[in-house]
Design a protein around this motif. Structure first.
Motif, PDB file in Angstrom:
ATOM      1  N   CYS A 109       0.828  -1.204   0.000  1.00 35.54           N
ATOM      2  CA  CYS A 109       0.000   0.000   0.000  1.00 35.54           C
ATOM      3  C   CYS A 109       0.866   1.260   0.000  1.00 35.54           C
ATOM      4  O   CYS A 109       2.086   1.195   0.097  1.00 35.54           O
ATOM      5  CB  CYS A 109      -0.933  -0.005   1.203  1.00 35.54           C
ATOM      6  N   LEU A 110       0.204   2.377  -0.112  1.00 32.18           N
ATOM      7  CA  LEU A 110       0.861   3.680  -0.044  1.00 32.18           C
ATOM      8  C   LEU A 110       1.022   4.097   1.419  1.00 32.18           C
ATOM      9  O   LEU A 110       0.235   3.681   2.276  1.00 32.18           O
ATOM     10  CB  LEU A 110       0.024   4.732  -0.775  1.00 32.18           C
ATOM     11  N   PHE A 111       1.986   4.944   1.692  1.00 28.55           N
ATOM     12  CA  PHE A 111       2.201   5.402   3.058  1.00 28.55           C
ATOM     13  C   PHE A 111       1.055   6.271   3.571  1.00 28.55           C
ATOM     14  O   PHE A 111       0.866   6.380   4.778  1.00 28.55           O
ATOM     15  CB  PHE A 111       3.540   6.144   3.180  1.00 28.55           C
ATOM     16  N   ASN A 112       0.249   6.858   2.673  1.00 26.59           N
ATOM     17  CA  ASN A 112      -0.878   7.674   3.129  1.00 26.59           C
ATOM     18  C   ASN A 112      -2.126   6.844   3.442  1.00 26.59           C
ATOM     19  O   ASN A 112      -3.133   7.386   3.861  1.00 26.59           O
ATOM     20  CB  ASN A 112      -1.189   8.800   2.138  1.00 26.59           C
ATOM     21  N   GLN A 113      -2.060   5.533   3.283  1.00 28.68           N
ATOM     22  CA  GLN A 113      -3.180   4.655   3.636  1.00 28.68           C
ATOM     23  C   GLN A 113      -3.019   4.216   5.096  1.00 28.68           C
ATOM     24  O   GLN A 113      -2.807   3.053   5.407  1.00 28.68           O
ATOM     25  CB  GLN A 113      -3.231   3.455   2.680  1.00 28.68           C
ATOM     26  N   GLU A 114      -3.139   5.201   5.974  1.00 30.13           N
ATOM     27  CA  GLU A 114      -2.820   5.014   7.389  1.00 30.13           C
ATOM     28  C   GLU A 114      -3.705   3.984   8.074  1.00 30.13           C
ATOM     29  O   GLU A 114      -3.229   3.206   8.914  1.00 30.13           O
ATOM     30  CB  GLU A 114      -2.880   6.360   8.105  1.00 30.13           C
ATOM     31  N   GLU A 115      -4.989   3.946   7.727  1.00 32.36           N
ATOM     32  CA  GLU A 115      -5.883   2.966   8.361  1.00 32.36           C
ATOM     33  C   GLU A 115      -5.454   1.539   8.005  1.00 32.36           C
ATOM     34  O   GLU A 115      -5.388   0.668   8.873  1.00 32.36           O
ATOM     35  CB  GLU A 115      -7.338   3.204   7.937  1.00 32.36           C
ATOM     36  N   LEU A 116      -5.140   1.307   6.731  1.00 34.32           N
ATOM     37  CA  LEU A 116      -4.702  -0.018   6.304  1.00 34.32           C
ATOM     38  C   LEU A 116      -3.373  -0.395   6.966  1.00 34.32           C
ATOM     39  O   LEU A 116      -3.198  -1.520   7.432  1.00 34.32           O
ATOM     40  CB  LEU A 116      -4.584  -0.085   4.776  1.00 34.32           C
ATOM     41  N   ILE A 117      -2.450   0.549   7.035  1.00 31.90           N
ATOM     42  CA  ILE A 117      -1.154   0.281   7.673  1.00 31.90           C
ATOM     43  C   ILE A 117      -1.364  -0.096   9.141  1.00 31.90           C
ATOM     44  O   ILE A 117      -0.780  -1.064   9.629  1.00 31.90           O
ATOM     45  CB  ILE A 117      -0.209   1.498   7.530  1.00 31.90           C
ATOM     46  N   ALA A 118      -2.218   0.641   9.841  1.00 37.07           N
ATOM     47  CA  ALA A 118      -2.474   0.350  11.260  1.00 37.07           C
ATOM     48  C   ALA A 118      -3.110  -1.038  11.426  1.00 37.07           C
ATOM     49  O   ALA A 118      -2.727  -1.799  12.321  1.00 37.07           O
ATOM     50  CB  ALA A 118      -3.383   1.421  11.858  1.00 37.07           C
TER      51      ALA A 118
END
Length: 183
Positions: A109-118
């Motif tokens: 994913c992209l770094f701005n996809q914060e919900e997915l990263i979390a």
């Protein structure tokens, strides 16, 4: 360890055998957008950034957002063909060969996809190499549903067998799954 070895062998063979096709698609892509190769920073293993390489399917001035947030009008006619046939993914074999990705794993994913990263971090998904395909992709689960995607990625990684590795690759090559939706 065996999966990494298979990744290297298949990526090398794919690039070697697919080289004429890669050249043809690059030339056509040059006439389509003027810049056939798309590079973008993505979240890699252990949240380490890496540069993902794909064939460009959208106009050059399209915002760098997740596909499900991009407008379908940004997709070029040739880009539409590349997406339908999944040929836009071929250059990612280079990412696999370099060790940034695996053939099978959670889509980066992209770094701005914060919900997915979390969500992925909470489930240990980011400990694995991202992949070109996997359980979520063959079941048409994309990044527009971050919780479901992270749960599916975690389930895949917890039970991934050599048989699953080949099954997901075969299903993808056979046309199962559509990739990320575009609005």
């Amino acid at each position: 360890m065996l999966i990494r070895l298979l990744d290297i062998v298949f990526a090398f063979l794919g690039l070697l055998v697919g080289f004429p096709l890669l050249v043809i698609l690059t030339v056509i892509g040059f006439f389509d957008t003027g810049s056939p190769i798309f590079r973008q920073q993505r979240v890699g293993r252990n949240k380490k950034p890496f540069t993902l390489v794909k064939f460009r399917t959208m106009k050059k001035d399209t915002a760098h957002v997740a596909s499900h947030l991009a407008s379908s009008s940004a997709i070029t006619p040739f880009g539409s063909f590349l997406r339908k046939t999944k040929l836009d993914e071929l250059p990612q074999l280079w990412n696999v060969l370099c060790g940034d990705m695996s053939l099978v794993g959670p889509r980066p994913c992209l770094f701005n996809q914060e919900e997915l990263i979390a969500e992925r971090e909470a489930r240990g998904v980011l400990l694995a190499r991202p992949g070109i395909t996997g359980l979520a992709q063959v079941n048409e689960i994309d990044m527009s549903t971050p919780v479901l995607l992270a749960e599916t990625d975690a389930r895949m990684l917890q039970s991934l067998t050599l048989g699953d590795y080949f099954k997901y690759i075969f299903m993808t090559v056979a046309g199962k799954g559509r990739g990320d939706r575009v609005r």
